[in-house]
Design an enzyme around this catalytic site. Structure first.
Site: not given
Ligand SMILES: Cc1cc2nc3c(=O)[nH]c(=O)nc-3n(C[C@H](O)[C@H](O)[C@H](O)COP(=O)(O)OP(=O)(O)OC[C@H]3O[C@@H](n4cnc5c(N)ncnc54)[C@H](O)[C@@H]3O)c2cc1C
Ligand SMILES: *[C@@H]1O[C@H](CO)[C@@H](O)[C@H](O)[C@H]1NC(C)=O
Ligand SMILES: *[C@@H]1O[C@H](CO)[C@@H](O)[C@H](O)[C@H]1NC(C)=O
Length: 510
Positions: A261, A284
């Protein structure tokens, strides 16, 4: 007492290994079918890695999505993300992968509605995660707890209402017991006991939901991906359990496909720690951008995890590790995650925890400039591009809640920022199952009396899992495993009761 009541008392429950979302979904389904459940977990607390899930769970289409979405679009995204592992598979293996993907996607709407309408979980907010063509990752509305926590605690609370449900913590499964082709139970050990030689046999059909091996740095990660041993991880330390199933013949696939990730928080108080807190992808999705040490953007922040991670490794500098650090995670890069004021407000309930842990800090752009020389210029230009609808040079198409007015950007502009680095997060590989969750042996045959669901299984996600699809697989395949094991159990009970009745009649006749 009637014969059937006696036989219910003496019959062994279905054994479910692992109290994460896959195990709890299976257990819930079993209880709904009036089948007794013995849930086992080696940890002192229920919930596994599932309880830490922080972005949400996918479903398409659902009534919570404001914009059009479809199972077909979700299917396309999933197959695209699965990449070569999917495309290059052939014959029966290709068909198996297709069945898994189709099942995941087609059952996604009912999985969300099951959690919301039957279990009582709030999943009313949606956002876009990387690699998705629509906002389809569901979590609770404003002010709610992170999705993993709320889903796990709700299911567990509901299960505890049933007298048929029994949870044993601190109980590690160390062996799967079989008789010929059929699984008949497990051997367990008290996970806290000093004298680890004492073991106990538990009999019954078995649903394995023991999770992945992303936290098994020096075990299965080292075995399958020695190149990743120096990476930090978001998973608690746990041994992978695929070998327990391999011992009785189960096949495994894609074991080398370990998801890194792109955003784990680097804790300023302990920068080289192996276990890191995840900077949820939704940060995000709701507007966060990534800046390299120069203060410049370098990637579409909403690309797939593999794409964003690759861009970080290509562009950012590695963080030097101090000499003498003990077992440090020595593969780390210098990247910052930055939110403007409106994106931070949208994420307020989540940021509370990150601020408390000092992983994200409220500061001004002037403060950020001290670390990242070109940050002010970048943020001005990025905000101008959004406000003038200039196509993003990296291809980012949605900007979440980022609304910063480019004309107002100066050194006093408030932002929220923290340092992140790529982290081992999820293991795509695992034991082979079919879409009914039966475990397949290395010859391609079904193993009787054994089902598996959740991260322990492999093949569904191929090269790359989409964010939000893991919680979904736990619900979809966990419920299926529960249904299958319940049918099996009832068929066995039927046989037993017939046997008892025969005996009774025989006695009467004698
Ligand atoms: C920080 C973080 C955030 C995440 N966010 C998301 C997200 O937003 N959306 C999403 O879809 N996915 C997310 N994921 C991934 C997802 O949470 C997991 O992949 C998924 O929950 C795995 O569920 P599971 O039920 O298969 O296993 P787990 O939840 O890990 O549960 C497995 C359980 O089995 C127990 N166990 C293991 N071995 C044994 C043994 N031998 N004997 C007895 N018990 C055993 C373990 O102790 C554990 O409790 C996230 C993961 C992490 C780490
Ligand atoms: C999904 O992919 C197929 C095949 O490439 C394409 O024909 C279809 O239009 C796509 N559907 C959506 C909704 O993206
Ligand atoms: C804004 O768009 C221009 C033109 O495509 C590009 O050169 C610039 O890098 C963009 N700014 C940011 C910060 O993305």
């Amino acid at each position: 007492m009637s014969v059937s009541a006696i036989s219910t008392l003496v019959s062994s429950p279905v054994i479910v290994v692992g109290s994460g979302l896959a195990g709890l979904s299976a257990a819930t389904q079993l209880i709904n079918h009036d089948v007794p459940v013995q849930l086992l977990d080696s940890f002192p607390k229920a919930g596994g890695n599932s309880i830490k899930a922080s972005s949400g769970i996918n479903g398409a289409p659902t009534r919570f999505q404001a914009l059009l979405d479809s199972t077909e679009a979700f299917l396309n995204d999933t197959i695209k993300s699965a990449g070569l592992a999917f495309d290059q598979s052939e014959g029966a293996e290709k068909e198996r992968r297709q069945r898994l993907v189709n099942t995941l996607v087609h059952d996604s709407q009912s999985a969300i509605y099951w959690l919301v309408d039957e279990q009582g979980v709030d999943l009313s907010a949606v956002s876009v995660l990387g690699g998705h063509s629509a906002a389809r990752t569901h979590r609770g509305g404003p002010g709610s707890k992170p999705p993993g926590w709320s889903i796990i605690s709700t299911l567990l609370e509901n299960l505890k209402q049933s007298p048929l449900f029994d949870l044993k913590l601190h109980t590690r499964v160390i062996k799967v017991l079989n008789e010929g082709e059929e699984v008949i139970g497990v051997e367990v050990q008290d996970a806290t006991a000093k004298d680890s030689k004492k073991t106990q046999r538990l009999e019954g059909p078995v649903v394995f939901a023991a999770g992945g091996f992303a936290g098994d740095t020096h075990g299965l990660v080292k075995q399958y991906r020695p190149d990743l041993v120096g990476y930090p991880t978001t998973n608690d330390y746990r041994e992978g359990t695929q070998p327990l199933l391999q011992e009785i013949g189960a096949g495994v696939v894609d074991m080398k496909e370990v998801q890194v990730h792109p955003t784990g928080f680097v804790d300023p108080a302990d920068p080289t720690a192996h276990v890191k807190i995840l900077a949820a992808e939704v940060l995000r999705g709701e507007g966060g951008i990534l800046l390299a040490g120069t203060g410049e953007r370098f990637v579409n922040e909403l690309g797939t995890r593999a794409q964003v991670t690759a861009a970080i490794q290509k562009t950012a500098d590695m963080i030097p590790i101090p000499a003498g650090a003990k077992d440090p995670a020595n593969q780390q890069w210098e990247v910052w995650l930055v939110l403007d004021k409106t994106a931070a407000e949208k994420m307020a309930s989540r940021l509370g925890f990150y601020r408390f842990k000092k992983l994200m800090t409220d500061m001004t752009l002037g403060d950020l400039q001290k670390h990242l020389p070109n940050a002010l210029e970048t943020i001005k230009s990025y905000s101008r591009n959004i406000s003038t609808s200039t196509p993003d040079p990296f291809g980012r198409a949605s900007f979440g809640s980022w609304t910063l007015d480019p004309e107002s950007v100066d050194e006093s502009t408030p932002i929220t920022a923290g340092r992140i680095t790529p982290v081992i997060h999820f293991t795509m590989g695992g034991v082979t199952i079919d879409s009914d969750t039966t475990v397949i042996n290395t010859e391609g045959d079904k193993i009787k009396g054994l089902w598996a669901a959740g991260e322990i299984t492999g093949g569904l996600h191929g090269d790359n899992r989409l964010g939000g699809s893991s919680l979904l697989e736990c619900v979809v395949f966990g419920r299926r495993a529960g249904n299958e094991a319940a049918m099996w159990w009832k068929a066995r009970e039927g046989q037993k009761q017939q046997g008892l009745k025969l005996q009774e009649n025989l006695h009467k006749e004698l």
